[in-house]
Design an enzyme around this catalytic site. Structure first.
Site, PDB file in Angstrom:
ATOM      1  CG  HIS A 205      -0.225  -0.067   2.637  1.00  0.00           C
ATOM      2  ND1 HIS A 205       0.272   1.063   2.967  1.00  0.00           N
ATOM      3  CD2 HIS A 205      -0.078  -0.959   3.384  1.00  0.00           C
ATOM      4  CE1 HIS A 205       0.759   0.916   4.318  1.00  0.00           C
ATOM      5  NE2 HIS A 205       0.642  -0.544   4.610  1.00  0.00           N
TER       6      HIS A 205
ATOM      7  CB  CYS B  76       1.521  -3.810   5.256  1.00  0.00           C
ATOM      8  SG  CYS B  76      -0.030  -4.714   5.982  1.00  0.00           S
TER       9      CYS B  76
END
Length: 307
Positions: free
Chosen positions: A109, A125
């Site tokens: 992301h 992440c």
């Protein structure tokens, strides 16, 4: 730099031609945690590369094989510590403007903290700069393979086809890297004898991802029409062949003394690297009665000299 992925794993990331123009699909993503790098690959060739942030040492980004399972523009962010807190899309959203889910709570992301990219900074992440994640988002689809690896040593090639290498730090303390282990990788690539060991030790000590150019290229070799299991080595302004390998193939007894390779046919020049004699290709006819035929800069054919 172009990257060519070799066995698992040392990566042979060929820098230069690896950033060849994309022509074929499907593509895949490879993320190398110590390098803080995401690669877009077509088959074994990398067509793009981007810096990333990965998980902190106590919130490690997992390694393994994943796939893209979701794509969301302008995602909301839910605080994992308090699920009642939801941050909508916007400048304060930690996920940025793109979310690429790869399974569980993990995804690739954007970020509202661009200074964190290139560091161990997330809760697992993979963070990217907004402009980069938007490019990746546009290229991948549901089902795109994602391979996350932990590879501290990268062997590659630059635009000229010369080998390069990089060594990264061990942020998760998962991959002890010794001089012997690195040399074993270099040996499997066929170039260990020509690597400056002092420079290699410096790279190991620093482990900061510096790109070291070796100036070495491999040249495919044929002898009397047969492809050899070893290569000629272009090092600087000279091209060498392992004289013992060539002697075994041609059934020619040889002797070597300092920079001289000798046979019953004659004496030629060469070098000794790591106790292995290498003959300069300009001396092949003198020692082995072999003539050179350069088919291309990357392909050398040797044929017996006519009597």
């Amino acid at each position: 730099m172009r990257y060519l992925l070799l066995s698992a794993l040392f990566l042979l990331f060929s820098y230069g031609s690896c950033f060849a123009q994309a022509t074929a699909k499907p593509i895949s993503i490879t993320i190398n945690i110590p390098a803080h790098r995401l690669y877009i690959c077509e088959q074994n060739h990398c067509i793009a590369s981007y810096p990333v942030a990965v998980g902190k040492p106590h919130h490690e980004t997992p390694t393994g094989k994943f796939s893209v399972i979701s794509k969301v523009k302008d995602p909301d962010w839910t605080d994992p510590k308090d699920t009642s807190i939801v941050v909508p899309a916007g400048v304060d959203n930690p996920l940025g403007q793109r979310w690429i889910g790869i399974g569980g709570d993990y995804g690739i992301h954007g970020t509202n903290v661009p200074s964190s990219v290139g560091k161990y900074a997330s809760h697992g992440c993979v963070r990217m700069h907004e402009s980069d994640v938007e490019k990746v988002f546009a290229q991948v689809s549901i089902g795109t393979p994602v391979h996350i690896i932990y590879q501290r040593f990268i062997l590659g090639r630059n635009a000229a086809g010369e080998f390069t290498y990089q060594i990264f730090g061990d942020g998760y303390n998962k991959e002890p890297l010794s001089l012997e282990k690195v040399n074993a990788i270099l040996q499997s690539a066929g170039i260990a004898d020509f690597i400056n060991q002092n420079t290699l030790c410096t790279a190991l000590d620093n482990a900061n991802g510096t790109v070291y150019n070796t100036g070495i290229k491999l040249i495919t070799l044929y002898v009397d029409g047969q492809k050899m299991p070893f290569y000629a080595i272009h090092d600087g302004n000279a091209v060498y062949i392992n004289a013992q390998d060539l002697a075994a193939i041609t059934d020619t007894p040889i002797y070597f003394n300092n920079n001289h390779i000798m046979s019953e046919v004659g004496t030629g020049s060469g070098i000794v690297k790591n106790n292995h004699p290498y003959i300069d290709v300009t001396s092949l006819e003198k020692v082995f009665h072999l003539q050179r035929n350069w088919v291309s800069p990357e392909l050398l054919q040797l044929n017996p000299t006519a009597d």
